[in-house]
Scaffold this active site. Structure first.
Site, short mmCIF file in Angstrom:
data_model
loop_
_atom_site.label_atom_id
_atom_site.label_comp_id
_atom_site.label_asym_id
_atom_site.label_seq_id
_atom_site.Cartn_x
_atom_site.Cartn_y
_atom_site.Cartn_z
CD GLN A 164 1.73 3.20 0.58
OE1 GLN A 164 0.90 4.26 0.59
NE2 GLN A 164 0.92 2.02 0.51
N GLY A 168 -2.72 8.63 -5.27
CA GLY A 168 -2.70 7.27 -5.89
C GLY A 168 -2.90 6.09 -4.72
CG HIS A 170 6.38 -0.66 1.15
ND1 HIS A 170 5.18 -0.64 0.68
CD2 HIS A 170 6.42 -0.66 2.49
CE1 HIS A 170 4.24 -0.45 1.45
NE2 HIS A 170 5.10 -0.53 2.84
#
Ligand SMILES: [Zn+2]
Length: 264
Positions: free
Chosen positions: A103, A209, A121
């Site tokens: 991401q 994460g 993204h």
């Protein structure tokens, strides 16, 4: 699940898919501008990184991205990035399959040597033409000479006014925007398909994460779990083990992963 149980699982994994989120970047000191305190000047990052702001004031948006890119200059991959690059190398050597979905838009996984990567993204270092849709790599700081020294996040900073002429341009004359998925925009279809496939076909899905409970991680974890994969989370905030995840190792990815993946 103990560390040794995980390692046994890993040893028997035919196809490993990893999903990483903001926590991995944060350990390299990257500002993520998400969540509480995610302010640039007085703007919420969510409000800034949006098609609405772009349409209203592309100069303001570029000022923000110019600052963000500039703040990346001295940032380096951390042990979590390197551990994931190394496990990929070992999987390849054994003819096992590996895919990394991230991401994060800072490209630190690529810098660390990861190869099979879906950037859900987009990237801070890719630009897209608003006219012809051409995507190009661009690492210029400042993005154009007009942005030199601009972009201070200080709320009292004077907002510069940028005209159309100041913005980065494509060969075709169209204006270039960051090739980043903004709030309210959909993911690119091919990235979505690749992420779904990698989640569905793996036998171990490792979430790093990010909480496995938040979109889009939650969706992909659920796909992996329903397809029979074990879902393991390495994240600062412990995630409840539930229908989405099987186990979690709470803590910093950079401290946990090298040891957990036995690549240190
Ligand atoms: Zn163009």
């Amino acid at each position: 699940m103990s560390k040794s149980a995980f390692q046994e699982l890993l040893a028997n994994t035919r196809r490993l898919t990893v999903l990483t989120g903001a926590g991995v970047s944060a350990e390299s000191g990257i500002p993520t501008f998400r969540g509480a305190g995610g302010l640039w000047r007085t703007y919420q990052a969510t409000e800034l990184s949006s098609p609405q702001t772009w349409n209203r004031d592309p100069g303001l948006l570029w000022e923000f991205y110019n600052y963000w890119r500039g703040s990346m200059r001295d940032k380096k991959p951390n042990p979590a990035h390197y551990a994931l690059a190394e496990i990929e190398k070992r999987f390849r050597k054994d003819n096992r399959l590996f895919h990394l979905i991230t991401q994060n838009i800072d490209d630190l996984h690529l810098e660390a040597g990861s190869q099979s990567v879906t950037r859900m993204h987009g990237s801070l270092w890719l630009l897209r033409c608003c006219q012809c849709s051409l995507v190009t790599k661009n690492q210029d700081i400042p993005i154009t000479p007009a942005f030199e020294g601009s972009g201070s996040p200080d709320p009292k900073a004077k907002q510069s006014k940028f005209s159309k002429e100041d913005l980065p341009k494509c060969y075709c004359g169209g204006i270039l925007r960051p090739h980043v998925v903004w709030f309210g925009e959909s993911l690119a279809l091919e990235d979505m398909e690749k992420s779904h496939e990698a989640s569905r076909e793996c036998d171990l899905f490792l979430v790093v994460g990010t909480s496995a409970l938040v979109y889009p991680a939650a969706g992909l974890s659920t796909i992996a779990k329903r397809s029979g994969a074990k879902v393991v989370v390495v994240n600062l905030e412990p995630t409840a083990t539930d229908e989405v995840s099987d186990f979690n190792f709470p803590g910093k990815a950079g401290e946990i992963l090298p040891d957990l993946l036995m690549v240190n």
